[in-house]
Design a protein around this motif. Structure first.
Motif, PDB file in Angstrom:
ATOM      1  N   UNK A  55      -6.243   6.625  -6.044  1.00 15.62           N
ATOM      2  CA  UNK A  55      -7.309   5.660  -6.325  1.00 15.62           C
ATOM      3  C   UNK A  55      -7.209   4.389  -5.503  1.00 15.62           C
ATOM      4  N   UNK A  56      -6.101   4.174  -4.804  1.00  9.77           N
ATOM      5  CA  UNK A  56      -5.951   2.991  -3.966  1.00  9.77           C
ATOM      6  C   UNK A  56      -4.993   3.269  -2.836  1.00  9.77           C
ATOM      7  N   UNK A  57      -5.208   2.635  -1.698  1.00  7.60           N
ATOM      8  CA  UNK A  57      -4.377   2.846  -0.515  1.00  7.60           C
ATOM      9  C   UNK A  57      -4.142   1.516   0.189  1.00  7.60           C
ATOM     10  N   UNK A  58      -2.909   1.296   0.614  1.00  4.37           N
ATOM     11  CA  UNK A  58      -2.567   0.193   1.502  1.00  4.37           C
ATOM     12  C   UNK A  58      -1.853   0.736   2.726  1.00  4.37           C
ATOM     13  N   UNK A  59      -2.259   0.286   3.906  1.00  6.63           N
ATOM     14  CA  UNK A  59      -1.745   0.819   5.161  1.00  6.63           C
ATOM     15  C   UNK A  59      -1.147  -0.297   6.007  1.00  6.63           C
ATOM     16  N   UNK A  60       0.001  -0.016   6.598  1.00  3.72           N
ATOM     17  CA  UNK A  60       0.559  -0.850   7.663  1.00  3.72           C
ATOM     18  C   UNK A  60       0.942   0.099   8.789  1.00  3.72           C
ATOM     19  N   UNK A  61       0.314  -0.043   9.934  1.00  2.00           N
ATOM     20  CA  UNK A  61       0.560   0.869  11.044  1.00  2.00           C
ATOM     21  C   UNK A  61       0.445   0.117  12.369  1.00  2.00           C
ATOM     22  N   UNK A  62       1.035   0.652  13.418  1.00  2.00           N
ATOM     23  CA  UNK A  62       0.889   0.025  14.731  1.00  2.00           C
ATOM     24  C   UNK A  62      -0.553  -0.035  15.224  1.00  2.00           C
ATOM     25  N   UNK A  63      -1.451   0.700  14.581  1.00  2.00           N
ATOM     26  CA  UNK A  63      -2.861   0.694  15.011  1.00  2.00           C
ATOM     27  C   UNK A  63      -3.796   0.181  13.925  1.00  2.00           C
ATOM     28  N   UNK A  64      -3.262  -0.505  12.913  1.00  2.00           N
ATOM     29  CA  UNK A  64      -4.160  -1.063  11.915  1.00  2.00           C
ATOM     30  C   UNK A  64      -3.446  -1.531  10.668  1.00  2.00           C
ATOM     31  N   UNK A  65      -3.990  -2.593  10.066  1.00  2.00           N
ATOM     32  CA  UNK A  65      -3.435  -3.148   8.836  1.00  2.00           C
ATOM     33  C   UNK A  65      -4.347  -2.917   7.640  1.00  2.00           C
ATOM     34  N   UNK A  66      -5.410  -2.148   7.834  1.00  2.00           N
ATOM     35  CA  UNK A  66      -6.265  -1.702   6.735  1.00  2.00           C
ATOM     36  C   UNK A  66      -6.580  -0.239   6.956  1.00  2.00           C
ATOM     37  N   UNK A  84       7.134   1.950  13.202  1.00  2.00           N
ATOM     38  CA  UNK A  84       7.347   1.302  11.918  1.00  2.00           C
ATOM     39  C   UNK A  84       6.037   1.273  11.135  1.00  2.00           C
ATOM     40  N   UNK A  85       6.176   1.157   9.812  1.00  2.00           N
ATOM     41  CA  UNK A  85       5.004   1.090   8.949  1.00  2.00           C
ATOM     42  C   UNK A  85       4.980   2.229   7.953  1.00  2.00           C
ATOM     43  N   UNK A  86       3.782   2.537   7.457  1.00  2.00           N
ATOM     44  CA  UNK A  86       3.613   3.597   6.477  1.00  2.00           C
ATOM     45  C   UNK A  86       2.412   3.331   5.593  1.00  2.00           C
ATOM     46  N   UNK A  87       2.453   3.858   4.390  1.00  2.00           N
ATOM     47  CA  UNK A  87       1.339   3.693   3.450  1.00  2.00           C
ATOM     48  C   UNK A  87       1.863   3.699   2.025  1.00  2.00           C
ATOM     49  N   UNK A  88       1.193   2.919   1.175  1.00  2.00           N
ATOM     50  CA  UNK A  88       1.453   2.902  -0.261  1.00  2.00           C
ATOM     51  C   UNK A  88       0.175   3.340  -0.969  1.00  2.00           C
ATOM     52  N   UNK A  89       0.324   4.236  -1.959  1.00  2.00           N
ATOM     53  CA  UNK A  89      -0.819   4.793  -2.675  1.00  2.00           C
ATOM     54  C   UNK A  89      -0.665   4.553  -4.173  1.00  2.00           C
ATOM     55  N   UNK A  90      -1.789   4.509  -4.866  1.00  2.29           N
ATOM     56  CA  UNK A  90      -1.767   4.524  -6.331  1.00  2.29           C
ATOM     57  C   UNK A  90      -2.281   5.873  -6.803  1.00  2.29           C
ATOM     58  N   UNK A  91      -1.562   6.476  -7.739  1.00  2.00           N
ATOM     59  CA  UNK A  91      -1.922   7.772  -8.301  1.00  2.00           C
ATOM     60  C   UNK A  91      -2.268   7.602  -9.777  1.00  2.00           C
ATOM     61  N   UNK A  92      -3.327   8.299 -10.201  1.00  2.00           N
ATOM     62  CA  UNK A  92      -3.744   8.265 -11.597  1.00  2.00           C
ATOM     63  C   UNK A  92      -4.210   9.646 -12.040  1.00  2.00           C
ATOM     64  N   UNK A  93      -4.228   9.838 -13.332  1.00  2.00           N
ATOM     65  CA  UNK A  93      -4.846  11.026 -13.910  1.00  2.00           C
ATOM     66  C   UNK A  93      -6.335  11.020 -13.569  1.00  2.00           C
ATOM     67  N   UNK A  94      -6.849  12.158 -13.096  1.00  2.00           N
ATOM     68  CA  UNK A  94      -8.232  12.211 -12.611  1.00  2.00           C
ATOM     69  C   UNK A  94      -9.235  11.893 -13.701  1.00  2.00           C
ATOM     70  N   UNK A  95      -9.044  12.437 -14.885  1.00  2.00           N
ATOM     71  CA  UNK A  95     -10.004  12.199 -15.966  1.00  2.00           C
ATOM     72  C   UNK A  95     -10.013  10.734 -16.369  1.00  2.00           C
ATOM     73  N   UNK A 120     -12.932   5.325 -16.130  1.00  2.00           N
ATOM     74  CA  UNK A 120     -13.070   3.887 -15.885  1.00  2.00           C
ATOM     75  C   UNK A 120     -13.865   3.596 -14.607  1.00  2.00           C
ATOM     76  N   UNK A 121     -14.444   4.651 -14.003  1.00  2.00           N
ATOM     77  CA  UNK A 121     -15.302   4.468 -12.836  1.00  2.00           C
ATOM     78  C   UNK A 121     -14.576   4.210 -11.546  1.00  2.00           C
ATOM     79  N   UNK A 122     -13.315   4.639 -11.446  1.00  2.00           N
ATOM     80  CA  UNK A 122     -12.543   4.401 -10.232  1.00  2.00           C
ATOM     81  C   UNK A 122     -13.018   5.293  -9.100  1.00  2.00           C
TER      82      UNK A 122
END
Length: 403
Positions: free
Chosen positions: A10-21, A231-242, A247-249
């Motif tokens: 439901x959410x993603x944050x990225x830090x990469x050599x080719x972008x910060x979003x 260097x860099x990577x990604x952080x994600x948020x995981x939730x139950x689909x239902x 909540x309209x995510x």
């Protein structure tokens, strides 16, 4: 694995050599903008090659409280920034701190922080070593700092299986959601572009010696001579689909299946175990090989490792039986951050119906039974993609994501 609940991103944050979003990163991937360039953080003159996938444009004080800066390595600053963005995008509001946990991956810990403080110890004595050295270098520090910053007191952990760890962390977080956690923050972030960190990587003998950014990292190519560090990577948020729907995510897609395996010791005469990890991921997702629209490869750019990966994919999908790509040729190998970023790429590729090209590769080894996407992005259809990650030392991990 026995999950009975769909788990979505439901959410993603990225830090990469080719972008910060996410959007910056995805636009760069589709356009083939190369983030591999001469390293600027220090003089790399004694290294086999001066190249790296170095993040540019990130100013920690623009994103984080001043009090955090002296106690965190750059790796952790990236992770905190990405977690902030992922949690904000998810729109999730925990009813209790126990509702949300954090599980991340790390391959090296805070090497830059550790090197600086060891230099203080050597040159100036123990009184000049930061008290924050007690934890800032540690593999689990990203998990700890994210949980403290957001007051998240649910399940926590860290996976240390090199590049495979990014998928292992996401899989473990998925289990926690299936077991009742309302949300998990997960993924991987690494930054070891310092003399101490790169000296350790040189000893692996897997770094490319090529000094041309367009020719240094060529997985599955006849000119493959090793990878470029990044260097860099990604952080994600995981939730139950239902629950997320209720909540309209807005969701990126599902974490549908995972498999892991460990290679037998060198000299045993037994084959690598990557096929087992891929088959387990497909079985866990309830997906047949023909349902997979795209594979994002580990892409070691080592002739022997490339051959093993291509043969494993051919064993599951048939020779050249599925489009394969490796967007990390634009960023370098991000270690524990690579696979979470590949998961984001896979979800975006499914959403947009397009497989990014493997940049810079021109001369695929004809002996390898792999259908590598080259030149321009390729249209793909289907609702499932596979991400493959291998860690030095014999770790294999595979993950299926779905639209």
């Amino acid at each position: 694995m026995g999950e009975t609940r769909d788990v979505v991103v439901t959410g993603v944050g990225v830090v990469a050599p080719i972008g910060l979003t996410v959007q910056e990163y995805w636009t760069a991937v589709l356009s083939g903008r190369n983030g591999i360039r001469p390293l600027r953080r220090f003089d790399p003159g004694r290294l086999p090659s001066p190249l790296a996938g170095e993040v540019e444009g990130f100013v920690a004080r623009d994103h984080l409280p001043a009090r955090l800066l002296p106690q965190t390595d750059l790796m952790t600053q990236y992770a905190l920034y990405a977690a902030d963005r992922a949690i904000a995008e998810s729109g999730f509001e925990p009813g209790s701190p126990l509702d949300v946990g954090v599980i991340t991956a790390s391959a090296s810990g805070g090497f830059g922080f550790g090197q600086r403080e060891l230099q203080h110890l050597w040159h100036d004595g123990p009184d000049h070593v930061s008290a924050f050295m007690s934890f800032a270098w540690f593999y689990a520090v990203n998990t700890g700092q994210i949980s403290i910053r957001h007051d998240l007191r649910g399940p926590v952990g860290v996976m240390v299986t090199e590049q495979a760890g990014g998928l292992d962390a996401i899989a473990h977080a998925r289990r926690k959601v299936a077991a009742g956690a309302r949300m998990m923050v997960t993924g991987g972030m690494d930054s070891s572009l310092c003399p101490y960190g790169l000296a350790a990587q040189v000893r692996s003998r897997r770094l490319s010696p090529v000094t041309d950014p367009a020719a240094a990292y060529l997985p599955f190519d006849r000119g493959a001579r090793g990878h470029v560090p990044g260097e860099g990577g990604a952080i994600l948020t995981l939730e139950d689909a239902a629950a997320a729907r209720a909540r309209g995510a807005r969701g990126y897609g599902r974490i549908a299946g995972h498999g892991a395996s460990f290679d037998p010791p060198p000299g045993s005469g037994r084959p690598p175990a990557l096929v087992r990890a891929v088959e387990a991921a497909l079985a866990d997702a309830g997906v047949r090989p023909r349902d997979v629209a795209l594979v994002i490869a580990d892409a070691a750019a080592d002739p022997g490792l490339d051959a093993a990966e291509a043969e494993a994919l051919a064993a599951v999908f048939g020779p050249r039986g599925v489009p394969v790509t490796a967007p990390k040729t634009l960023t370098g190998r991000l270690y524990s951050g690579a696979a979470p970023l590949d998961v984001v790429t896979a979800l975006l590729a499914l959403r947009e119906g397009v497989a990014p090209a493997t940049a810079n590769v021109r001369d695929v080894d004809p002996e390898l039974p792999v259908d590598l996407v080259l030149g321009d992005p390729r249209p793909v259809t289907g609702d499932a993609a596979l991400v493959v990650a291998r860690g030095e030392g014999g770790f294999n991990s595979a993950m299926v994501v779905r639209r």
